[in-house]
Structures are given as structure tokens and as C-alpha cells.
Enzyme design. Structure first.
Site, PDB file in Angstrom:
ATOM      1  N   CYS A   1       0.811  -1.233   0.000  1.00 39.05           N
ATOM      2  CA  CYS A   1       0.000   0.000   0.000  1.00 39.05           C
ATOM      3  C   CYS A   1       0.838   1.274   0.000  1.00 39.05           C
ATOM      4  CB  CYS A   1      -0.967   0.008   1.181  1.00 39.05           C
ATOM      5  SG  CYS A   1      -2.200  -1.285   1.081  1.00 39.05           S
TER       6      CYS A   1
ATOM      7  N   HIS B   1      -3.282   7.742   2.184  1.00 34.67           N
ATOM      8  CA  HIS B   1      -3.722   6.420   1.739  1.00 34.67           C
ATOM      9  C   HIS B   1      -5.131   6.177   2.276  1.00 34.67           C
ATOM     10  CE1 HIS B   1      -3.942   2.240   0.891  1.00 34.67           C
ATOM     11  NE2 HIS B   1      -3.658   1.817   2.109  1.00 34.67           N
TER      12      HIS B   1
ATOM     13  N   ASN C   1      -9.990   0.261   0.200  1.00 36.86           N
ATOM     14  CA  ASN C   1      -8.524   0.327   0.137  1.00 36.86           C
ATOM     15  C   ASN C   1      -8.054  -0.320  -1.173  1.00 36.86           C
ATOM     16  OD1 ASN C   1      -5.777  -0.108   0.416  1.00 36.86           O
ATOM     17  ND2 ASN C   1      -5.902  -0.805   2.538  1.00 36.86           N
TER      18      ASN C   1
HETATM   19  C1  LIG Z   1     -10.190  -4.187  10.431  1.00 35.67           C
HETATM   20  C2  LIG Z   1     -10.744  -3.116  11.353  1.00 35.67           C
HETATM   21  C3  LIG Z   1     -11.727  -2.239  10.598  1.00 35.67           C
HETATM   22  C4  LIG Z   1     -11.477  -3.797  12.499  1.00 35.67           C
HETATM   23  O1  LIG Z   1     -11.990  -2.836  13.373  1.00 35.67           O
HETATM   24  P1  LIG Z   1     -11.864  -3.048  14.934  1.00 35.67           P
HETATM   25  O2  LIG Z   1     -12.601  -1.960  15.592  1.00 35.67           O
HETATM   26  O3  LIG Z   1     -10.402  -3.192  15.233  1.00 35.67           O
HETATM   27  O4  LIG Z   1     -12.631  -4.398  15.111  1.00 35.67           O
HETATM   28  P2  LIG Z   1     -12.126  -5.708  15.841  1.00 35.67           P
HETATM   29  O5  LIG Z   1     -11.052  -6.369  15.083  1.00 35.67           O
HETATM   30  O6  LIG Z   1     -11.872  -5.324  17.256  1.00 35.67           O
HETATM   31  O7  LIG Z   1     -13.407  -6.612  15.754  1.00 35.67           O
HETATM   32  C5  LIG Z   1     -14.562  -6.292  16.462  1.00 35.67           C
HETATM   33  C6  LIG Z   1     -15.609  -7.346  16.228  1.00 35.67           C
HETATM   34  O8  LIG Z   1     -16.165  -7.186  14.919  1.00 35.67           O
HETATM   35  C7  LIG Z   1     -16.197  -8.437  14.250  1.00 35.67           C
HETATM   36  N1  LIG Z   1     -16.057  -8.216  12.816  1.00 35.67           N
HETATM   37  C8  LIG Z   1     -14.935  -8.227  12.069  1.00 35.67           C
HETATM   38  N2  LIG Z   1     -15.227  -7.959  10.792  1.00 35.67           N
HETATM   39  C9  LIG Z   1     -16.574  -7.767  10.729  1.00 35.67           C
HETATM   40  C10 LIG Z   1     -17.453  -7.449   9.680  1.00 35.67           C
HETATM   41  N3  LIG Z   1     -17.041  -7.261   8.419  1.00 35.67           N
HETATM   42  N4  LIG Z   1     -18.748  -7.327   9.983  1.00 35.67           N
HETATM   43  C11 LIG Z   1     -19.228  -7.479  11.222  1.00 35.67           C
HETATM   44  N5  LIG Z   1     -18.411  -7.791  12.267  1.00 35.67           N
HETATM   45  C12 LIG Z   1     -17.100  -7.924  12.015  1.00 35.67           C
HETATM   46  C13 LIG Z   1     -15.051  -9.205  14.833  1.00 35.67           C
HETATM   47  O9  LIG Z   1     -15.273 -10.588  14.669  1.00 35.67           O
HETATM   48  C14 LIG Z   1     -15.083  -8.778  16.280  1.00 35.67           C
HETATM   49  O10 LIG Z   1     -16.059  -9.539  16.932  1.00 35.67           O
HETATM   50  P3  LIG Z   1     -15.794 -10.100  18.434  1.00 35.67           P
HETATM   51  O11 LIG Z   1     -15.568  -8.868  19.266  1.00 35.67           O
HETATM   52  O12 LIG Z   1     -17.052 -10.817  18.709  1.00 35.67           O
HETATM   53  O13 LIG Z   1     -14.579 -10.946  18.299  1.00 35.67           O
HETATM   54  C15 LIG Z   1      -9.605  -2.232  11.930  1.00 35.67           C
HETATM   55  O14 LIG Z   1      -8.850  -2.987  12.848  1.00 35.67           O
HETATM   56  C16 LIG Z   1      -8.710  -1.691  10.874  1.00 35.67           C
HETATM   57  O15 LIG Z   1      -9.116  -0.874  10.071  1.00 35.67           O
HETATM   58  N6  LIG Z   1      -7.418  -2.080  10.873  1.00 35.67           N
HETATM   59  C17 LIG Z   1      -6.487  -1.626   9.872  1.00 35.67           C
HETATM   60  C18 LIG Z   1      -6.677  -2.439   8.624  1.00 35.67           C
HETATM   61  C19 LIG Z   1      -6.008  -1.846   7.427  1.00 35.67           C
HETATM   62  O16 LIG Z   1      -6.092  -0.668   7.175  1.00 35.67           O
HETATM   63  N7  LIG Z   1      -5.338  -2.686   6.646  1.00 35.67           N
HETATM   64  C20 LIG Z   1      -4.703  -2.300   5.428  1.00 35.67           C
HETATM   65  C21 LIG Z   1      -3.444  -1.596   5.692  1.00 35.67           C
HETATM   66  S1  LIG Z   1      -2.751  -0.974   4.220  1.00 35.67           S
END
Ligand SMILES: CC(C)(COP(=O)(O)OP(=O)(O)OC[C@H]1O[C@@H](n2cnc3c(N)ncnc32)[C@H](O)[C@@H]1OP(=O)(O)O)[C@@H](O)C(=O)NCCC(=O)NCCS
Length: 331
Positions: A116, A256, A286
Site C-alpha cells: 500500500c 492512503h 482500500n
Molecule cells: C479491520 C478493522 C476495521 C477492524 O476494526 P476493529 O474496531 O479493530 O474491530 P475488531 O477487530 O476489534 O473486531 C470487532 C468485532 O467485529 C467483528 N467483525 C470483524 N469484521 C466484521 C465485519 N465485516 N462485519 C461485522 N463484524 C465484524 C469481529 O469478529 C469482532 O467480533 P468479536 O468482538 O465478537 O470478536 C480495523 O482494525 C482496521 O481498520 N485495521 C487496519 C486495517 C487496514 O487498514 N489494513 C490495510 C493496511 S494498508
């Protein structure tokens, strides 16, 4: 005395596949909701390339438009750099395929993989090549089709990514315009946080690998999030310091487009109001190396970039990698 020659962006273009996949479409396929996706990421829809479209097709479309926009012919291009983590094939490079597609007969061509952060890496490297006088017309392209690497059963990753390409033409411009500074960084100890484990030499493709989906994107989302919110602001500040520019002078911040919450945290670090931050993550998700050049193109098209404006582009991604450039818009 002649003023210093810098590398400036003199043309921009995009290659965006038409098919739209909305959060509501995803609700039909996996256990998720539009509300969850929008509140956690800001994404509402993304583009998904049709099966017969490969990365070089989107990249060539973006390159063609960027050249037209710059008023240059393909035969003037002397270097093509394609930032991609999803090449058409392991080799030859996607850049060579683009070279053939657009007829850039004089150009050298290679791919660069910083996932990315790839576009910012490519932009800063190409800017050095132009500044030395070694190259005079460089196509810098960010292109990715991450929909082919996503595990469509993994709701924690598949909602995040989309496909696309963006390109810029870099050419010599005179001061005060052009790419003023760049800062790149990497921390390979973070490789396990975000990767496609199989399909390379460590774990070649096999029926077992495919059954376990190890050829798809694996991510530790929360850890990547923490890294991203810190690094985006930090590397932007470093690039601004290197250019001798204060954050409040920035006209447009083009980060980004991974997650609106990450973008907001970076803007806060720089004390920039959201009116000076470009956001289109809601419409594309993304798109990896394509995300910044698509955003640059849209900002330009919407009249949000004017000659003389100070712009910061900043990215982060797998590697881990990160980078920022400060640009004084040249046209
Ligand atoms: C992925 C992301 C959006 C998740 O958000 P978060 O607030 O950290 O969420 P969590 O990982 O704590 O998950 C929370 C809950 O949502 C659930 N969940 C995950 N994806 C889900 C979806 N698409 N729909 C509904 N629920 C979802 C998880 O299972 C978790 O459930 P649990 O608490 O029962 O285990 C966030 O961590 C993020 O943006 N990270 C960076 C990713 C990124 O940018 N990657 C590319 C880099 S270039």
C-alpha cells in the site's frame, strides 16, 4: 543562475473498473452489516475488476489518460514504474506489459512492491531519477487488484479492499514547483501483521495451501490499525520538516485511503481541519498502491489542486512500510 530542476507531476489519470460492490451486496454474502463497515472503516462501496481484467489493463488505462492529460506521447516516456503487489503474473513485470500496451517504445520498465505504500515509494524514487537529469518523462503508476487475493469468506478483511489504478507523469519543472521532499521507511519485523503467506518461494502454491486459503490476505487488523494511526502523522511531519514547510501551510493532505478513522487520526496529529483532507475511501475502499494516485486524480479533477498548492501524500502498508512526499503542485 538557473533555478534548480525538480520533478513535478504534469499529468494524472485513472483506470477504475466499473462493477461496484456495495456493503449491502456484502451483507448478502457474509455475516456483516453496512452499519458495521461504515462505522469501523468509512467504506460504503468498492470496485471489483471483472475476471478478464488484469492489473496491467487498469494500469495502461491510467497511464494513457495521464499522458493525454500531460499532453505527451507514449514515445516520450523514458521510464515506467508500476507499484503493485498484485502483478498480472509472477514475471515479467506488469510495467513491461504496460509498456507494450501503451507503445512506450523508448521506456525502461520495472515493478516496485511496497504494497500500500508502493505509490509513494515509486514517486519518491522516480523524483530522484528526474532530478538528476537521468530521466525526463516518467510514468509512475499504482495499480492493484486485491479482490483476487482476498478471502471472500473472511469478513474481517474482505470488506476492506477494492481494485483500481492511478498514474502520474513526472517531468522536470522549475522551482518552486515539484516534489520537494520525501521520507520512506520500513520495518520488516512487522511482516506477520499483514501478508499473503503463500504463493511465493516460502510456500509455493499447492492444493493444501489453497485449501487452507494461505494464498489470500492475512491480517492482524487491530495491530495494523495502531501502527497506521501513529505512522501516518509521524512520517508526514518528517517530510514537512525536510521540506521546511509548516503543517498549517498544507493546502491538501492526500492520505492512503484505508480507513476513515486512520485518516482522521493523521489529520489530528497535523492539526489539519478535515476540509483540507482528501477522502474517497467511502467509494473505493482500500485499493492499495492505487489509492493515493486515484485520490490525487480526483482532487485535481474536482479543482481542489491548483498551481502552487502544497500537497502531502502519505501512505502505509504491509512490510511494514510507510512514506510521505511533500509536493508543490505544478499545473
Ligand atoms: C479491520 C478493522 C476495521 C477492524 O476494526 P476493529 O474496531 O479493530 O474491530 P475488531 O477487530 O476489534 O473486531 C470487532 C468485532 O467485529 C467483528 N467483525 C470483524 N469484521 C466484521 C465485519 N465485516 N462485519 C461485522 N463484524 C465484524 C469481529 O469478529 C469482532 O467480533 P468479536 O468482538 O465478537 O470478536 C480495523 O482494525 C482496521 O481498520 N485495521 C487496519 C486495517 C487496514 O487498514 N489494513 C490495510 C493496511 S494498508
Amino acid at each position: 543562475m538557473r533555478s534548480k530542476v525538480r520533478a513535478g507531476i504534469v499529468g494524472v489519470g485513472v483506470g477504475i473498473p466499473e462493477p461496484v460492490l456495495t456493503n449491502h451486496d456484502l451483507e448478502q454474502r457474509i455475516d456483516t452489516s453496512d452499519e458495521w463497515i461504515v462505522t469501523r472503516t468509512g467504506i460504503r462501496e468498492r470496485r471489483v475488476a471483472p475476471p478478464d481484467v488484469a492489473t496491467s489493463d487498469l494500469a495502461a488505462q491510467a497511464a494513457h489518460q495521464a499522458l493525454q492529460n500531460a499532453g505527451r506521447g507514449a514515445e516520450e516516456v523514458d521510464l515506467i514504474v508500476v507499484a503493485t503487489a498484485t502483478p498480472d503474473m509472477p514475471w515479467p513485470s506488469t510495467a513491461c506489459l504496460v509498456q507494450a500496451k501503451i507503445g512506450a517504445v523508448r521506456a525502461a520498465a520495472f515493478d516496485l512492491n511496497a504494497v500500500c505504500s508502493g505509490f509513494v515509494y515509486a514517486l519518491w524514487m522516480a523524483a530522484q531519477a528526474v532530478e538528476t537529469g537521468a530521466y525526463r518523462c516518467v510514468l509512475v503508476i499504482g495499480a492493484d487488484i486485491l479482490s483476487r487475493q482476498v478471502n471472500w469468506e473472511d469478513r474481517s478483511t474482505c470488506v476492506l479492499f477494492g481494485d483500481g489504478a492511478g498514474a502520474v507523469v513526472l517531468a522536470p519543472v522549475e522551482e518552486p514547483y515539484g516534489v520537494l521532499s520525501g521520507v520512506l521507511g520500513a520495518d520488516g519485523t512487522g511482516a506477520p501483521l499483514l501478508n499473503v503467506p503463500a504463493g511465493g518461494t516460502r510456500e509455493p502454491l499447492s492444493p493444501e495451501v489453497i485449501a487452507c486459503k494461505r494464498h489470500t490476505i492475512h491480517m492482524r487488523g487491530r495491530e495494523v490499525f495502531k501502527f497506521a494511526v501513529t505512522i501516518m502523522g509521524e512520517v508526514s511531519v518528517q517530510a514537512l520538516e525536510k521540506a521546511g514547510i509548516a503543517p498549517e501551510e498544507v493546502n491538501l493532505f492526500i492520505p492512503h485511503q484505508a480507513n476513515i478513522r486512520i485518516i482522521q487520526a493523521a489529520a489530528e496529529r497535523l492539526n489539519l481541519p478535515m476540509e483540507r483532507v482528501f477522502v474517497n475511501v467511502d467509494r473505493y475502499g482500500n485499493t492499495s498502491a492505487a489509492s493515493i494516485p486515484i485520490a490525487v486524480y480526483e482532487a485535481w479533477e474536482q479543482g481542489r489542486l491548483k498551481k502552487g498548492d502544497l500537497v502531502v501524500v502519505v501512505g502505509f502498508g504491509a512490510g511494514l512500510t510507510w512514506g510521505a512526499c511533500v509536493i508543490r503542485w505544478a499545473y
